[in-house]
Write an enzyme that holds these catalytic residues in place. Structure first.
Site, PDB file in Angstrom:
ATOM      1  N   SER A 189       4.309  -0.026  93.201  1.00 32.10           N
ATOM      2  CA  SER A 189       4.047  -0.029  95.055  1.00 32.10           C
ATOM      3  C   SER A 189       4.874   1.253  96.186  1.00 32.10           C
ATOM      4  CB  SER A 189       5.924  -1.939  94.750  1.00 32.10           C
ATOM      5  OG  SER A 189       7.048  -0.937  93.833  1.00 32.10           O
ATOM      6  N   GLY A 204       4.498  -3.857  87.236  1.00 34.09           N
ATOM      7  CA  GLY A 204       5.571  -4.287  87.102  1.00 34.09           C
ATOM      8  C   GLY A 204       6.641  -3.681  85.705  1.00 34.09           C
ATOM      9  N   TYR A 258      17.304  -9.245  91.952  1.00 32.68           N
ATOM     10  CA  TYR A 258      17.432  -7.219  92.606  1.00 32.68           C
ATOM     11  C   TYR A 258      18.104  -8.167  93.777  1.00 32.68           C
ATOM     12  CZ  TYR A 258      17.490  -3.410  94.842  1.00 32.68           C
ATOM     13  OH  TYR A 258      17.315  -1.675  95.279  1.00 32.68           O
ATOM     14  N   GLU A 279      20.799   4.801  88.183  1.00 25.56           N
ATOM     15  CA  GLU A 279      20.543   3.451  88.580  1.00 25.56           C
ATOM     16  C   GLU A 279      21.389   2.679  89.350  1.00 25.56           C
ATOM     17  OE1 GLU A 279      16.745   3.304  88.216  1.00 25.56           O
ATOM     18  OE2 GLU A 279      16.922   3.925  86.105  1.00 25.56           O
ATOM     19  N   GLY A 328       8.582  -0.696  86.119  1.00 27.45           N
ATOM     20  CA  GLY A 328       9.648  -0.200  86.886  1.00 27.45           C
ATOM     21  C   GLY A 328       8.661   1.414  86.945  1.00 27.45           C
ATOM     22  N   ASP A 357      13.157   5.401  94.854  1.00 27.84           N
ATOM     23  CA  ASP A 357      12.166   5.668  94.896  1.00 27.84           C
ATOM     24  C   ASP A 357      10.406   6.599  95.852  1.00 27.84           C
ATOM     25  OD1 ASP A 357      12.953   3.692  93.413  1.00 27.84           O
ATOM     26  OD2 ASP A 357      11.430   2.336  93.677  1.00 27.84           O
TER      27      ASP A 357
END
Length: 344
Positions: A114, A108, A206, A23, A110, A157
């Site tokens: 998107s 929302g 972020y 991460e 994670g 992602d």
């Protein structure tokens, strides 16, 4: 002008993803291990021959029209519109489009809803084009997130949702985007749980941490922060020291996790997940008290490992559990945290 009557609806479905480990290092040159999940986004597009994009979603009651060149508006439709504008710039589509979005991905959480919507829109728009593959869609989606949406994300992602299939883990080197698809061992169960804490990446937190990571790399004179050593980062002051310590240690954990995945060492992989969460809490400061408690209880009730997943600030945790214990473990965890939801 395109003749709408001569065109058919094009459709694409793209999964979401959970990151098992690795991460906050996708833009720092580390190796990441996302896994595609069954929840998905399906996008249908049909040319309408106008200068407007008409966008609707099963998750929202209102259908809205937007000028085909309108800028982002901090609205859920930005992900679709950014993809449509990109597709028009490449001559994949013409004029405005009527778009329908159906998604089973929690927003929302994670889990890259998107990225999934952007890639699904691009995939539908490029349907039938032989020279547009999954990697090309991933890089296009990253460009859209960076330049249209305004989120300075890395490539993880987009690659995960464009290339991954449920049940496989993508071991992705973010420096050169080389990758391997690895099967999840049968003796492993990955459980993804929504904490109930909503998150958003557009609120600036972020970007602040990403900029701190890049500043730390520049100060140390390395191309990527993950190339630094734990010894060399001692020259940094907090918070750059903290961010660098996470990136360097997380890169090492990811490498060790790949080895554990290949050998089926669930215990070691779980331990690395726990260490990752500790680092995300302390050095990246992206966890929350509610999620810290949820992770703690998940492990105390029998998970091999658990951690916050995604960029943080809320959303989901991912846990590694012995398959035979999953239901008993989940029921006990749900009793302690009644508002949580199990995604898989």
């Amino acid at each position: 002008m395109t003749n709408p009557s001569s065109l058919v609806t094009r459709e694409a479905t793209v999964p979401c993803r959970v990151n098992l480990i690795g991460e906050w290092i996708d833009f720092n040159g580390g190796t990441v291990l996302p896994m595609a999940l069954a929840p998905s986004a399906t996008v249908q597009i049909t040319a309408n021959g106008t200068a407007l994009d008409g966008i609707k979603s099963t998750n929202f009651a209102v259908s809205q029209n937007f000028a085909i060149d309108a800028p982002a508006e901090d609205h859920w439709s930005d992900y679709v519109r950014g993809a449509l504008q990109y597709a028009r710039s490449r001559n994949w589509i013409e004029s405005g489009q009527d778009v329908s979005v159906e998604s089973t991905i929690p927003v929302g959480a994670g889990l890259s809803s998107s990225a999934a919507i952007i890639v699904a829109t691009l995939k539908a728009a490029s349907s039938g084009l032989a020279d547009v593959d999954g990697e090309a869609l991933a890089f296009a989606a990253k460009e859209i997130e960076n330049n249209f949406i305004g989120v300075p994300c890395g490539i993880m992602d987009q690659m995960a949702v464009a290339l991954g299939e449920p049940g496989t883990v993508l071991a992705l080197d973010t420096r050169d985007c080389s990758y391997a698809l690895l099967d999840l061992p049968e003796a492993w169960s990955v459980v993804v749980i929504h904490s109930g804490v909503r998150r958003a990446l557009s609120d600036g937190r972020y970007r602040v941490r990403r900029d701190q990571c890049l500043e730390a790399a520049a100060t140390l004179g390395v191309d990527y922060l993950c190339e630094a050593s734990l010894l060399s980062i001692d020259a940094l002051d907090a918070p750059l020291l903290n961010r660098a310590r996470h990136a360097v240690s997380e890169a090492a954990r990811s490498r060790d996790a790949i080895a554990a995945l290949r050998t089926g060492d669930r215990s070691k992989f779980g331990r690395l997940m726990n260490e990752s969460h500790d680092s995300l809490r302390e050095d990246m400061a992206v966890s929350t008290p509610e999620i810290d408690q949820l992770v703690c209880d998940a492990v105390s009730l029998g998970a091999d490992g658990a951690r916050i997943t995604g960029a943080g600030f809320g959303g989901c945790i991912v846990a590694l559990v012995e398959p035979e214990r999953v239901e008993t473990w989940w029921n006990a965890l749900k009793l302690r945290h009644p508002s949580i939801e199990r995604i898989i």
